[in-house]
Design an enzyme around this catalytic site. Structure first.
Site, PDB file in Angstrom:
ATOM      1  N   GLY A   1     -21.682 -27.355 -14.562  1.00  0.00           N
ATOM      2  CA  GLY A   1     -21.393 -26.093 -13.793  1.00  0.00           C
ATOM      3  C   GLY A   1     -20.028 -25.561 -13.868  1.00  0.00           C
ATOM      4  N   ASP A   2     -20.006 -24.201 -13.634  1.00  0.00           N
ATOM      5  CA  ASP A   2     -18.763 -23.432 -13.404  1.00  0.00           C
ATOM      6  C   ASP A   2     -18.171 -23.290 -15.047  1.00  0.00           C
ATOM      7  OD1 ASP A   2     -19.136 -23.086 -10.682  1.00  0.00           O
ATOM      8  OD2 ASP A   2     -18.074 -25.098 -10.250  1.00  0.00           O
ATOM      9  N   GLU A   3     -18.750 -23.253 -15.787  1.00  0.00           N
ATOM     10  CA  GLU A   3     -18.203 -23.282 -17.344  1.00  0.00           C
ATOM     11  C   GLU A   3     -17.851 -21.989 -17.512  1.00  0.00           C
ATOM     12  OE1 GLU A   3     -21.263 -24.153 -16.611  1.00  0.00           O
ATOM     13  OE2 GLU A   3     -21.631 -26.448 -17.363  1.00  0.00           O
TER      14      GLU A   3
ATOM     15  N   LYS B   1     -19.962 -18.919 -17.113  1.00  0.00           N
ATOM     16  CA  LYS B   1     -21.113 -18.371 -17.894  1.00  0.00           C
ATOM     17  C   LYS B   1     -21.144 -16.760 -17.595  1.00  0.00           C
ATOM     18  CE  LYS B   1     -23.479 -21.282 -15.298  1.00  0.00           C
ATOM     19  NZ  LYS B   1     -22.509 -22.176 -14.816  1.00  0.00           N
TER      20      LYS B   1
ATOM     21  N   ASN C   1     -26.623 -21.113  -4.691  1.00  0.00           N
ATOM     22  CA  ASN C   1     -25.719 -22.091  -4.922  1.00  0.00           C
ATOM     23  C   ASN C   1     -24.852 -21.765  -6.158  1.00  0.00           C
ATOM     24  OD1 ASN C   1     -27.813 -22.175  -6.851  1.00  0.00           O
ATOM     25  ND2 ASN C   1     -27.959 -24.341  -6.868  1.00  0.00           N
TER      26      ASN C   1
ATOM     27  N   GLY D   1     -22.079 -19.381  -8.459  1.00  0.00           N
ATOM     28  CA  GLY D   1     -21.104 -18.502  -8.117  1.00  0.00           C
ATOM     29  C   GLY D   1     -20.428 -18.269  -9.338  1.00  0.00           C
ATOM     30  N   HIS D   2     -20.778 -17.081 -10.091  1.00  0.00           N
ATOM     31  CA  HIS D   2     -20.399 -16.525 -11.394  1.00  0.00           C
ATOM     32  C   HIS D   2     -19.268 -15.560 -11.331  1.00  0.00           C
ATOM     33  CE1 HIS D   2     -24.479 -18.070 -13.292  1.00  0.00           C
ATOM     34  NE2 HIS D   2     -23.853 -18.995 -12.432  1.00  0.00           N
ATOM     35  N   THR D   3     -18.222 -15.911 -11.972  1.00  0.00           N
ATOM     36  CA  THR D   3     -17.219 -15.080 -11.787  1.00  0.00           C
ATOM     37  C   THR D   3     -16.922 -13.986 -13.064  1.00  0.00           C
ATOM     38  OG1 THR D   3     -16.146 -16.838 -10.338  1.00  0.00           O
ATOM     39  CG2 THR D   3     -14.644 -15.008 -10.943  1.00  0.00           C
TER      40      THR D   3
ATOM     41  N   GLN E   1     -25.635 -23.406 -12.618  1.00  0.00           N
ATOM     42  CA  GLN E   1     -25.270 -24.691 -12.764  1.00  0.00           C
ATOM     43  C   GLN E   1     -25.157 -24.953 -14.248  1.00  0.00           C
ATOM     44  OE1 GLN E   1     -28.563 -23.787 -10.524  1.00  0.00           O
ATOM     45  NE2 GLN E   1     -26.697 -23.125  -9.438  1.00  0.00           N
TER      46      GLN E   1
ATOM     47  N   THR F   1     -28.816 -30.693  -8.920  1.00  0.00           N
ATOM     48  CA  THR F   1     -29.638 -29.751  -7.972  1.00  0.00           C
ATOM     49  C   THR F   1     -30.885 -29.735  -8.314  1.00  0.00           C
ATOM     50  OG1 THR F   1     -29.531 -27.215  -7.582  1.00  0.00           O
ATOM     51  CG2 THR F   1     -29.559 -27.752 -10.115  1.00  0.00           C
TER      52      THR F   1
ATOM     53  N   GLU G   1     -12.333 -28.091  -3.713  1.00  0.00           N
ATOM     54  CA  GLU G   1     -11.669 -28.517  -4.888  1.00  0.00           C
ATOM     55  C   GLU G   1     -12.707 -28.948  -5.896  1.00  0.00           C
ATOM     56  OE1 GLU G   1      -8.769 -31.697  -4.319  1.00  0.00           O
ATOM     57  OE2 GLU G   1      -7.334 -30.455  -3.641  1.00  0.00           O
TER      58      GLU G   1
ATOM     59  N   VAL H   1      -9.830 -17.411 -23.638  1.00  0.00           N
ATOM     60  CA  VAL H   1      -8.479 -17.754 -23.466  1.00  0.00           C
ATOM     61  C   VAL H   1      -7.900 -17.373 -22.135  1.00  0.00           C
ATOM     62  CG1 VAL H   1      -8.021 -18.270 -25.941  1.00  0.00           C
ATOM     63  CG2 VAL H   1      -7.784 -15.809 -24.947  1.00  0.00           C
TER      64      VAL H   1
HETATM   65  P1  GDP Z   1     -19.714 -19.893 -13.881  1.00  0.00           P
HETATM   66  O1  GDP Z   1     -20.314 -20.274 -12.472  1.00  0.00           O
HETATM   67  O2  GDP Z   1     -20.251 -20.625 -14.931  1.00  0.00           O
HETATM   68  O3  GDP Z   1     -19.949 -18.294 -14.123  1.00  0.00           O
HETATM   69  O4  GDP Z   1     -18.076 -20.083 -13.843  1.00  0.00           O
HETATM   70  P2  GDP Z   1     -17.264 -19.884 -12.443  1.00  0.00           P
HETATM   71  O5  GDP Z   1     -16.998 -18.365 -12.420  1.00  0.00           O
HETATM   72  O6  GDP Z   1     -17.792 -20.681 -11.394  1.00  0.00           O
HETATM   73  O7  GDP Z   1     -16.005 -20.554 -12.829  1.00  0.00           O
HETATM   74  C1  GDP Z   1     -15.153 -20.152 -13.906  1.00  0.00           C
HETATM   75  C2  GDP Z   1     -13.767 -19.681 -13.564  1.00  0.00           C
HETATM   76  O8  GDP Z   1     -12.918 -19.753 -14.767  1.00  0.00           O
HETATM   77  C3  GDP Z   1     -13.591 -18.474 -12.809  1.00  0.00           C
HETATM   78  O9  GDP Z   1     -12.612 -18.342 -11.900  1.00  0.00           O
HETATM   79  C4  GDP Z   1     -13.393 -17.698 -13.988  1.00  0.00           C
HETATM   80  O10 GDP Z   1     -12.616 -16.334 -13.897  1.00  0.00           O
HETATM   81  C5  GDP Z   1     -12.256 -18.502 -14.775  1.00  0.00           C
HETATM   82  N1  GDP Z   1     -12.412 -18.299 -16.246  1.00  0.00           N
HETATM   83  C6  GDP Z   1     -13.572 -17.952 -17.094  1.00  0.00           C
HETATM   84  N2  GDP Z   1     -13.081 -18.064 -18.384  1.00  0.00           N
HETATM   85  C7  GDP Z   1     -11.609 -18.557 -18.429  1.00  0.00           C
HETATM   86  C8  GDP Z   1     -10.638 -18.773 -19.356  1.00  0.00           C
HETATM   87  O11 GDP Z   1     -10.891 -18.898 -20.563  1.00  0.00           O
HETATM   88  N3  GDP Z   1      -9.691 -19.150 -18.942  1.00  0.00           N
HETATM   89  C9  GDP Z   1      -9.109 -19.035 -17.797  1.00  0.00           C
HETATM   90  N4  GDP Z   1      -8.033 -19.495 -17.328  1.00  0.00           N
HETATM   91  N5  GDP Z   1      -9.937 -19.123 -16.683  1.00  0.00           N
HETATM   92  C10 GDP Z   1     -11.314 -18.804 -17.041  1.00  0.00           C
HETATM   93  P1  IMO Z   2     -22.735 -22.218 -11.044  1.00  0.00           P
HETATM   94  O1  IMO Z   2     -24.121 -21.620 -11.481  1.00  0.00           O
HETATM   95  C1  IMO Z   2     -20.988 -26.214  -9.710  1.00  0.00           C
HETATM   96  C2  IMO Z   2     -23.800 -28.853  -7.335  1.00  0.00           C
HETATM   97  C3  IMO Z   2     -23.276 -28.710  -5.949  1.00  0.00           C
HETATM   98  C4  IMO Z   2     -23.947 -30.511  -5.877  1.00  0.00           C
HETATM   99  C5  IMO Z   2     -25.212 -30.313  -6.638  1.00  0.00           C
HETATM  100  C6  IMO Z   2     -26.285 -29.724  -5.561  1.00  0.00           C
HETATM  101  O2  IMO Z   2     -21.616 -21.566 -10.561  1.00  0.00           O
HETATM  102  O3  IMO Z   2     -21.987 -23.147 -12.170  1.00  0.00           O
HETATM  103  P2  IMO Z   2     -27.282 -27.787  -4.372  1.00  0.00           P
HETATM  104  O4  IMO Z   2     -26.726 -26.774  -3.570  1.00  0.00           O
HETATM  105  O5  IMO Z   2     -27.714 -27.113  -5.686  1.00  0.00           O
HETATM  106  O6  IMO Z   2     -28.529 -28.604  -3.912  1.00  0.00           O
HETATM  107  O7  IMO Z   2     -26.265 -28.637  -4.811  1.00  0.00           O
HETATM  108  O8  IMO Z   2     -25.162 -29.013  -7.524  1.00  0.00           O
HETATM  109  N1  IMO Z   2     -23.817 -27.259  -7.926  1.00  0.00           N
HETATM  110  C7  IMO Z   2     -22.948 -26.835  -8.363  1.00  0.00           C
HETATM  111  N2  IMO Z   2     -21.722 -27.044  -8.991  1.00  0.00           N
HETATM  112  N3  IMO Z   2     -21.632 -24.929 -10.175  1.00  0.00           N
HETATM  113  C8  IMO Z   2     -22.794 -24.591  -9.575  1.00  0.00           C
HETATM  114  O9  IMO Z   2     -23.338 -23.136  -9.934  1.00  0.00           O
HETATM  115  C9  IMO Z   2     -23.378 -25.250  -8.749  1.00  0.00           C
HETATM  116  N4  IMO Z   2     -24.588 -25.231  -7.983  1.00  0.00           N
HETATM  117  C10 IMO Z   2     -24.847 -26.238  -7.572  1.00  0.00           C
HETATM  118  O10 IMO Z   2     -21.884 -28.957  -5.929  1.00  0.00           O
HETATM  119  O11 IMO Z   2     -23.120 -31.108  -6.207  1.00  0.00           O
HETATM  120 MG    MG Z   3     -19.715 -21.020 -10.777  1.00  0.00          MG
END
Ligand code: GDP
Ligand code: IMO
Ligand code: MG
Length: 428
Positions: A12-14, A16, A38, A40-42, A223, A238, A303, A413
Site C-alpha cells: 500500500g501507499d505506493e 496510487k 482504510n 488514504g490516497h494523496t 491497499q 486487509t 510511522e 520524481v
Molecule cells: P496511495 O495510498 O497509494 O495513494 O499513496 P499515499 O498517498 O498513501 O502515499 C504516497 C505518498 O508519497 C504521498 O504523501 C504522496 O504525496 C507522496 N508521493 C507520491 N509520489 C511521490 C514521488 O514520486 N516522490 C515523492 N517524494 N513523494 C511522492
Molecule cells: P492505501 O490505499 C497501507 C494496512 C493496515 C493494517 C492492515 C489491515 O492508502 O494504500 P485494515 O484497516 O484494512 O483492516 O488494516 O492493512 N492497510 C494499509 N496500509 N495503505 C493502505 O491503503 C492500507 N489499508 C490498510 O495498516 O496493517
Molecule cells: Mg495511502
C-alpha cells in the site's frame, strides 16, 4: 471497450492517488472497487494537498464520472466529512460522483468490533486502521451485511437495529462495551440521510453500459497486493481482494473486459502495521528513507516501516495481477544514496535460494539476498523528461525492467502532479 486497472504491488501507499489523478484526463470514468476509508490516497497540485479515502482520485480533473463500486465498504460519517471537504474546496462532488447500490455500509459498531478484535489479539494484533474494515467484510461474507440499497427501503431501521444488536452481543463476547453508541448512532443516521442525496446507481449495469458505448474506464485499487486477503502476508492483510480480480468482483466487470493493468511500486518499500517485511531496515538507512520520503500514514499518521525494494514480492505481484506496465514512484527519495540495494532472492532456513514467493515470509523462515547498485547522486525532482535522467538512474530502471520482465512506462520524481514522467513506451 475494456477497463484498465491501476493497483499497488507492495504493502500500500505506493502513490496510487497521485497517478490516478495524472491519468484521469485519458478516461471517462474512474472507479474504486474495494477497500474503504482504510485507504488514504494523496494528491498534490497547485501547492495544495488532498487526501482521499473512499472517493476516487478522478474528482479533481474535468468532467469525469467517479464511481464507488459495490466492492467498497463505506462509512457514511467519514464519507460525509470527505465529500463536504471536497465541496468546500470547489469540487462539484455531487455531479462527479455515483455510488453503487450494493456497497456495504460500515456501522459504528463495526468500528468498535475492529478495536475489540485487535485488543483481543494482544501482541498478535494486525495493526488495522481501526476503520471497521474487517468486521464489515466479515458481515458481507457471512451474509449479515447492510448495503447502501437497504437505506432506500422501508425496513432499513429494523435491519440496522438487528445488525447493531448482534454486534453488541459480539462485543460483550470480546469483553468490550458499546460506549457512546447513542451519540455515534445519531451522527451515523444523519450521515446516511446525506448519503441518500447522492446518485445511487446499479453500478455493474452503469459500467457495462458505458463500456458498450466505448467509454474509457480506469479502476483505482486501494491497499496493495501484499495486503490482499488471499495472496498477501496473511493474516497481516486487509479483508478484501486488492488484486486485479477484485476489480471484476468489485465492479461487476467480466475478466475478459480487463485491458491494461498498471502496477505501481515505490523505488524502495514500506509497510504500516504489523506483519512480515523481509527487506525492512532497522538502521539509519531506514530512518533516512522515512525522513526523506515523509513515510507517515496518510490516514493514521503512523510511522511507515521502510526497507529496500523486494523483487521476489514484486514478481509475485506482477504475476497475480497480470501487470502489463509498471509505474515507479518516489525515485527522488533515493537521490542522495551512494548505493542502492535490491532484494533478488530469499534464502530459506536450509540455505536454499528461493526466487519465487514461498508460503511464509515470516521472520526466521527466510532472509533476503541483496545486490548493490550505484546511486545517481542527482536531484531528480527537477527532471522533466527521460533524456535528462542520469546514467545510474537509467541503469537502475533497466535492471528492474530486466528482472521484472515488464516495462516501466511512468516514473514519478516528486509528489506534485507535474513531477511525473510519462515515457514514450506508455500505452493507454
Ligand atoms: P496511495 O495510498 O497509494 O495513494 O499513496 P499515499 O498517498 O498513501 O502515499 C504516497 C505518498 O508519497 C504521498 O504523501 C504522496 O504525496 C507522496 N508521493 C507520491 N509520489 C511521490 C514521488 O514520486 N516522490 C515523492 N517524494 N513523494 C511522492
Ligand atoms: P492505501 O490505499 C497501507 C494496512 C493496515 C493494517 C492492515 C489491515 O492508502 O494504500 P485494515 O484497516 O484494512 O483492516 O488494516 O492493512 N492497510 C494499509 N496500509 N495503505 C493502505 O491503503 C492500507 N489499508 C490498510 O495498516 O496493517
Ligand atoms: Mg495511502
Amino acid at each position: 471497450m475494456k477497463v484498465d486497472v491501476l493497483l499497488g504491488l507492495q504493502w500500500g501507499d505506493e502513490g496510487k492517488g497521485k497517478v490516478v489523478d495524472v491519468l484521469t484526463p485519458r478516461y471517462d470514468i474512474v472507479a474504486r472497487f474495494q477497500g474503504g476509508p482504510n485507504a488514504g490516497h494523496t494528491l498534490e497540485f497547485d501547492n495544495k494537498k488532498y487526501v482521499l479515502r473512499s472517493i476516487p482520485s478522478g474528482v479533481f480533473q474535468n468532467g469525469q464520472v467517479n464511481i464507488v463500486g459495490n466492492g467498497v465498504v463505506l462509512d457514511p460519517v467519514l464519507f460525509m466529512e470527505e465529500a463536504k471537504a471536497l465541496e468546500e474546496s470547489g469540487v462539484d462532488i455531487r455531479k462527479a460522483l455515483k455510488l453503487a447500490k450494493k456497497i456495504h455500509l460500515i456501522l459504528p459498531t463495526h468500528r468498535l468490533l475492529d478495536a475489540a478484535n485487535e485488543k483481543a489479539k494482544g501482541g498478535a494484533k494486525i495493526g488495522t486502521t481501526g476503520k471497521g474494515i474487517g468486521p464489515t467484510y466479515t458481515d458481507k461474507i457471512s451474509r449479515n451485511g447492510l448495503r447502501l440499497g437497504n437505506t432506500l427501503m422501508d425496513d432499513f431501521t429494523a435491519r440496522y437495529e438487528a445488525a447493531r444488536d448482534r454486534h453488541i452481543t459480539m462485543l460483550k463476547g470480546l469483553g468490550a462495551e458499546a460506549t457512546n453508541l447513542a451519540e455515534l448512532e445519531a451522527k451515523w443516521m444523519e450521515a446516511v440521510d446525506y448519503l441518500k442525496t447522492y446518485d445511487i446507481i446499479d453500478g455493474e449495469q452503469f459500467i457495462n453500459d458505458a463500456l458498450k458505448q466505448d467509454k474509457r474506464v480506469l479502476c483505482e485499487g486501494a491497499q496493495g497486493t501484499m495486503l490482499d486477503v488471499d495472496y498477501g502476508s496473511y493474516p497481516f492483510v486487509t479483508s478484501s481482494n486488492t488484486i486485479t480480480a477484485g476489480a471484476c468482483s468489485g465492479l461487476g466487470v467480466a475478466p475478459n473486459k480487463i485491458g491494461d493493468v498498471y502496477g505501481i511500486f515505490k523505488a524502495y518499500c514500506t509497510r504500516v502495521g504489523s506483519g512480515p517485511f523481509p527487506t525492512e531496515l532497522f538502521d539509519e538507512t531506514g530512518k533516512k528513507i522515512r525522513d526523506l520520503g515523509h513515510e507517515y500514514g496518510a490516514v493514521t499518521g503512523r510511522e511507515r516501516r521502510c526497507g529496500w525494494i523486494d523483487l521476489v514480492a514484486l514478481k509475485y505481484a506482477i504475476m497475480i495481477n497480470g501487470v502489463t506496465q509498471l509505474i515507479m514512484m518516489k525515485s527522488d527519495v533515493l537521490d542522495g544514496f551512494p548505493t542502492i540495494k535490491a532484494c533478488v532472492a530469499y534464502k530459506d532456513k536450509n540455505g536454499n535460494t528461493l526466487t519465487h514467493m514461498p508460503y511464509s515470509i515470516d521472520e526466521g523462515e527466510i532472509t533476503p539476498v541483496f545486490v548493490e547498485l550505484p546511486g545517481w547522486n542527482t536531484d531528480l525532482t527537477k527532471v522533466k523528461s527521460e533524456d535528462q535522467f542520469p546514467k545510474e538512474f537509467k541503469d537502475y530502471i533497466a535492471f528492474l525492467e530486466k528482472e521484472l520482465e515488464t516495462p516501466i512506462t511512468i516514473l514519478s520524481v516528486g509528489p506534485d502532479r507535474e513531477q511525473t514522467i510519462v515515457r514514450d513506451s506508455f500505452k493507454s
